[in-house]
Design a protein around this motif. Structure first.
Motif, mmCIF file in Angstrom:
data_model
loop_
_atom_site.group_PDB
_atom_site.id
_atom_site.type_symbol
_atom_site.label_atom_id
_atom_site.label_comp_id
_atom_site.label_asym_id
_atom_site.label_seq_id
_atom_site.Cartn_x
_atom_site.Cartn_y
_atom_site.Cartn_z
ATOM 1 N N VAL A 286 -5.427 -7.572 -3.826
ATOM 2 C CA VAL A 286 -6.103 -6.802 -5.155
ATOM 3 C C VAL A 286 -5.583 -5.490 -4.863
ATOM 4 O O VAL A 286 -5.672 -4.850 -3.832
ATOM 5 C CB VAL A 286 -7.520 -7.041 -5.232
ATOM 6 C CG1 VAL A 286 -8.030 -6.095 -6.194
ATOM 7 C CG2 VAL A 286 -8.099 -8.283 -5.227
ATOM 8 N N VAL A 287 -4.755 -5.024 -6.067
ATOM 9 C CA VAL A 287 -4.063 -3.619 -6.032
ATOM 10 C C VAL A 287 -4.767 -2.769 -7.213
ATOM 11 O O VAL A 287 -4.636 -3.189 -8.454
ATOM 12 C CB VAL A 287 -2.565 -3.723 -6.022
ATOM 13 C CG1 VAL A 287 -1.891 -2.633 -5.985
ATOM 14 C CG2 VAL A 287 -2.135 -4.804 -5.217
ATOM 15 N N ALA A 288 -5.203 -1.638 -6.726
ATOM 16 C CA ALA A 288 -5.739 -0.867 -7.680
ATOM 17 C C ALA A 288 -4.518 0.199 -8.136
ATOM 18 O O ALA A 288 -3.878 0.961 -7.220
ATOM 19 C CB ALA A 288 -6.826 0.078 -6.934
ATOM 20 N N VAL A 289 -4.246 0.362 -9.272
ATOM 21 C CA VAL A 289 -3.093 0.972 -9.941
ATOM 22 C C VAL A 289 -3.474 1.426 -11.510
ATOM 23 O O VAL A 289 -4.249 0.862 -12.300
ATOM 24 C CB VAL A 289 -1.813 0.023 -10.188
ATOM 25 C CG1 VAL A 289 -0.601 0.886 -10.782
ATOM 26 C CG2 VAL A 289 -1.689 -0.649 -8.967
ATOM 27 N N HIS B 218 -4.942 1.747 -3.651
ATOM 28 C CA HIS B 218 -5.218 1.145 -2.610
ATOM 29 C C HIS B 218 -5.224 -0.464 -2.885
ATOM 30 O O HIS B 218 -4.810 -0.808 -3.789
ATOM 31 C CB HIS B 218 -6.701 1.386 -2.230
ATOM 32 C CG HIS B 218 -7.617 1.161 -3.002
ATOM 33 N ND1 HIS B 218 -8.169 -0.225 -3.410
ATOM 34 C CD2 HIS B 218 -8.304 2.069 -4.065
ATOM 35 C CE1 HIS B 218 -9.098 -0.102 -4.291
ATOM 36 N NE2 HIS B 218 -9.095 1.304 -4.672
ATOM 37 N N ALA B 219 -4.597 -1.185 -1.648
ATOM 38 C CA ALA B 219 -4.479 -2.667 -1.781
ATOM 39 C C ALA B 219 -5.181 -3.222 -0.570
ATOM 40 O O ALA B 219 -5.445 -2.722 0.485
ATOM 41 C CB ALA B 219 -2.801 -2.945 -1.534
ATOM 42 N N THR B 220 -5.941 -4.220 -1.206
ATOM 43 C CA THR B 220 -6.886 -5.033 -0.261
ATOM 44 C C THR B 220 -6.808 -6.508 -0.384
ATOM 45 O O THR B 220 -6.814 -7.301 -1.199
ATOM 46 C CB THR B 220 -8.387 -4.630 -0.854
ATOM 47 O OG1 THR B 220 -8.445 -3.209 -0.735
ATOM 48 C CG2 THR B 220 -9.374 -4.979 0.453
ATOM 49 N N LEU B 221 -6.922 -7.184 0.730
ATOM 50 C CA LEU B 221 -6.693 -8.404 0.859
ATOM 51 C C LEU B 221 -8.037 -9.106 0.385
ATOM 52 O O LEU B 221 -9.160 -8.582 0.743
ATOM 53 C CB LEU B 221 -6.337 -8.942 2.492
ATOM 54 C CG LEU B 221 -4.934 -9.172 2.990
ATOM 55 C CD1 LEU B 221 -5.055 -9.344 4.432
ATOM 56 C CD2 LEU B 221 -4.253 -10.063 2.214
ATOM 57 N N ALA B 222 -8.099 -10.196 -0.267
ATOM 58 C CA ALA B 222 -9.254 -11.013 -0.805
ATOM 59 C C ALA B 222 -9.238 -12.237 -0.260
ATOM 60 O O ALA B 222 -8.318 -12.438 0.814
ATOM 61 C CB ALA B 222 -9.185 -10.855 -2.168
ATOM 62 N N ALA C 153 4.807 -3.301 -10.120
ATOM 63 C CA ALA C 153 5.010 -4.533 -10.334
ATOM 64 C C ALA C 153 6.581 -4.843 -9.765
ATOM 65 O O ALA C 153 6.892 -5.683 -9.070
ATOM 66 C CB ALA C 153 4.757 -5.320 -11.619
ATOM 67 N N GLU C 154 7.446 -3.901 -10.497
ATOM 68 C CA GLU C 154 8.875 -4.019 -10.132
ATOM 69 C C GLU C 154 8.967 -3.766 -8.589
ATOM 70 O O GLU C 154 9.962 -4.292 -7.970
ATOM 71 C CB GLU C 154 9.820 -3.083 -11.108
ATOM 72 C CG GLU C 154 9.676 -3.661 -12.570
ATOM 73 C CD GLU C 154 10.375 -2.605 -13.174
ATOM 74 O OE1 GLU C 154 11.007 -1.676 -12.816
ATOM 75 O OE2 GLU C 154 10.301 -2.864 -14.526
ATOM 76 N N ALA C 155 8.224 -2.619 -8.055
ATOM 77 C CA ALA C 155 8.678 -2.266 -6.671
ATOM 78 C C ALA C 155 8.310 -3.525 -5.786
ATOM 79 O O ALA C 155 8.630 -3.794 -4.889
ATOM 80 C CB ALA C 155 7.745 -0.984 -6.441
ATOM 81 N N ALA D 195 0.784 -1.106 0.102
ATOM 82 C CA ALA D 195 0.223 0.039 -0.070
ATOM 83 C C ALA D 195 0.867 1.371 -0.128
ATOM 84 O O ALA D 195 0.340 2.359 -0.458
ATOM 85 C CB ALA D 195 -0.870 -0.011 1.223
ATOM 86 N N THR D 196 2.166 1.247 0.511
ATOM 87 C CA THR D 196 3.108 2.474 0.663
ATOM 88 C C THR D 196 3.711 2.643 -0.726
ATOM 89 O O THR D 196 4.574 3.702 -0.809
ATOM 90 C CB THR D 196 3.843 2.327 1.564
ATOM 91 O OG1 THR D 196 4.682 1.061 1.596
ATOM 92 C CG2 THR D 196 3.136 1.949 2.938
ATOM 93 N N ILE D 197 3.674 1.862 -1.700
ATOM 94 C CA ILE D 197 4.264 1.858 -3.102
ATOM 95 C C ILE D 197 3.829 3.072 -3.811
ATOM 96 O O ILE D 197 2.537 3.235 -3.970
ATOM 97 C CB ILE D 197 4.450 0.556 -3.765
ATOM 98 C CG1 ILE D 197 5.201 -0.859 -2.930
ATOM 99 C CG2 ILE D 197 5.114 0.684 -5.119
ATOM 100 C CD1 ILE D 197 4.964 -1.778 -3.744
ATOM 101 N N ASP D 198 4.672 4.096 -4.341
ATOM 102 C CA ASP D 198 4.069 5.056 -5.120
ATOM 103 C C ASP D 198 3.405 4.408 -6.324
ATOM 104 O O ASP D 198 3.592 3.447 -7.049
ATOM 105 C CB ASP D 198 5.188 5.754 -5.607
ATOM 106 C CG ASP D 198 6.174 6.638 -4.842
ATOM 107 O OD1 ASP D 198 5.454 6.836 -3.447
ATOM 108 O OD2 ASP D 198 7.474 7.164 -4.951
#
Length: 528
Positions: free
Chosen positions: A189-192, A169-173, A201-203, A162-165
């Motif tokens: 699930v990561v909203a980007v 938002h990142a949510t456990l599913a 993805a690299e981060a 969640a702290t990656i530039d």
């Protein structure tokens, strides 16, 4: 390499040289690449010319020496898997391989169950039993993790991502979000925004705690996480000593301390994220019921959107999703389907979709609704805290009351309290309640006992003692007797205990310990 050589029964001095080299590398503080580039690696005590040459080749060419690769390829994979069995090392694996042809965990189980291992020199019946226990522990450990342990990994991973530039938002599913009692793997699930997918993805791949990468792309990443994912040292939540013993004791704790868990990450555009989150939260059965509801309304529901069939036609995936109804949250997806929002904990296809349609879903409990607890032990029996400490903790948690129910005397292993000690405890409780009432505090203690259920459903205290108590938790502890009987006999005996006038609560009604032991046979519907 040292392990592979030991499995191959290689020269003991060669084995030790690699073991020493491994320990040296593990404590190395200098930059390894710099040591390789300057040729100073061989100057490090414990690093011989052969090992230095192999490390040099690996770091410069990206490949291990040919003889290392061949040794690995010629070692049966099952022998390497056996190293994960608690207390089993390469030397004993090699002995069983040479004497019995054991090349896998399944081979080992068969050899133990047939008594062959016990006959080997240096083993015996106790070692054979311990190996079977270790195989069972490993199987439980590999299959699923307890919810509390799985959530520790999941929340730590979610927090880092969640702290990656670029991450909105990142949510456990998955089963973690549904709060299932055990978790197989993690889903995140990561909203980007699409233009940031590759960078995010690299981060993620650069985060600490990534033990292995099983697959990686710009929209899906499959990882194995280890305990380095935690900011602080990994520590298991507290477990009752008897429970810990049932699930493997110190060996289980050791496995967890060096454990891993699989994780799948889905990177999706923000407008797709609610649909992806709903889909990968599951359960599979709930998703099927939801898709059927969508079909009934002429819609197509999947991880990409909620799409009118008339517009989707032959289009698939994201191509069809351009026609999706808009939803900024899961609640809006349910609303499009004429349903009340179904919390993740209820998504198991147990009637929740019909209940959501009829607007009669139950409210879930949360910690603020808990006013007290009845099944608690103090240090009068096998609890760790005193009555005073527990009462203070209950008040600080905002509870209105606390029930104290120490073990009865038959359960010697839990330091069951005598009738005399139990009644003395009652006097202490009454005194504390009187003092709080005088002070105007709206808190009180209830005095009970966890009574063992004896033969014929009898309780473990005379009635004159039980009548002095506020309540009685009736529980089965002699599991050997109960597990050796049929369902009808067990059910009848439980019903007798429940029918006792003093019985208020039925404690752990099947004797099951999650991931530790199965319960005894009982007709719970009749009991309930």
């Amino acid at each position: 390499m040292g392990v592979l050589l030991e499995l191959a029964d290689a020269n003991v001095f060669r084995i030790r040289s690699y073991q020493n080299g491994s320990r040296t590398l593990g404590t190395l503080t200098d930059d390894l690449w710099e040591l390789v580039q300057t040729g100073r690696l061989v100057e490090i005590k414990g690093i011989g010319k052969g090992l230095a040459s192999a490390i040099d080749q690996a770091m410069r060419d990206g490949a291990w020496p040919k003889d290392w690769v061949e040794l690995h390829e010629n070692t049966p994979p099952g022998m390497l898997e056996m190293l994960d069995i608690p207390g089993l090392g390469p030397k004993r694996i090699r002995m069983m391989h040479d004497a019995l042809g054991v090349t896998s965990i399944e081979d080992l189980r068969t050899a133990c169950e047939s008594g062959q291992v016990a006959e080997l020199k240096g083993f015996g019946a106790k070692s054979q039993t311990k190996l079977l226990d270790g195989i069972d522990l490993l199987a439980r450990f590999r299959s699923r993790r307890r919810l509390d342990v799985g959530l520790m990994y999941g929340e730590a991973f979610q927090s880092r991502v969640a702290t990656i530039d670029g991450v909105l938002h990142a949510t456990l599913a998955g089963s973690a979000r549904r709060r299932r009692e055990t978790i197989g793997d993690l889903d995140l699930v990561v909203a980007v925004e699409e233009e940031n997918h590759s960078a995010v993805a690299e981060a993620i791949l650069a985060l600490p705690g990534i033990a292995d990468v099983k697959g990686a792309g710009s929209s899906k990443i499959s990882l194995i996480l280890d305990t380095e994912i935690f900011d602080d040292a990994f520590a298991l939540p507290h477990l009752d000593a008897n429970v810990l013993d049932a699930i493997g004791g110190a060996e289980y704790e050791s496995m967890e301390a060096g454990g891993t868990i699989d994780a799948q990450v889905r990177l999706v555009p923000p407008h797709v994220a609610p649909f992806t989150l709903a889909y990968f939260t599951g359960s599979k059965e709930h998703n099927i019921a939801m898709r059927q509801r969508a079909i009934d309304l002429g819609l197509r529901l999947n991880e990409f959107g909620l799409i009118p069939e008339a517009l989707a036609g032959d289009l698939k995936g994201m191509d069809a999703a351009v026609h999706s109804l808009k939803a900024s949250s899961e609640a809006e997806i349910y609303a499009h389907l004429g349903l009340a929002y179904v919390p993740p904990e209820l998504r198991e296809d147990m009637g929740e979709v019909v209940a959501a349609l009829e607007q009669r879903l139950p409210d879930l409990l949360d910690s603020t609704m808990v006013r007290g607890s009845l099944h608690n032990h103090t240090n009068l029996s096998d609890g760790e805290a005193s009555l005073e400490v527990m009462a203070d903790a209950a008040q600080r948690m905002g509870w209105s009351w606390l029930g104290v129910a120490d073990h009865s005397p038959t359960l010697v292993i839990a330091n069951g309290a005598s009738a005399e000690d139990l009644l003395a405890q009652g006097a202490t409780l009454r005194s504390a309640n009187q003092e709080w009432a005088t002070q105007g505090k709206e808190f009180r203690l209830f005095h009970g006992v966890e009574s063992d259920i004896l033969e014929d459903g009898r309780l473990d205290h005379p009635d004159e003692v039980l009548n002095e108590l506020d309540y009685v938790v009736a529980s089965v502890h002699a599991l050997g007797r109960w597990r050796g009987r049929d369902e009808q006999t067990n059910t009848e005996e439980l019903l007798k205990a429940i029918d006792h006038p003093a019985t208020t609560v039925l404690g752990h009604p099947t004797g099951r310990i999650l991931q530790g032991r199965d319960g005894y046979e009982v007709d719970l519907m009749a009991v309930l």
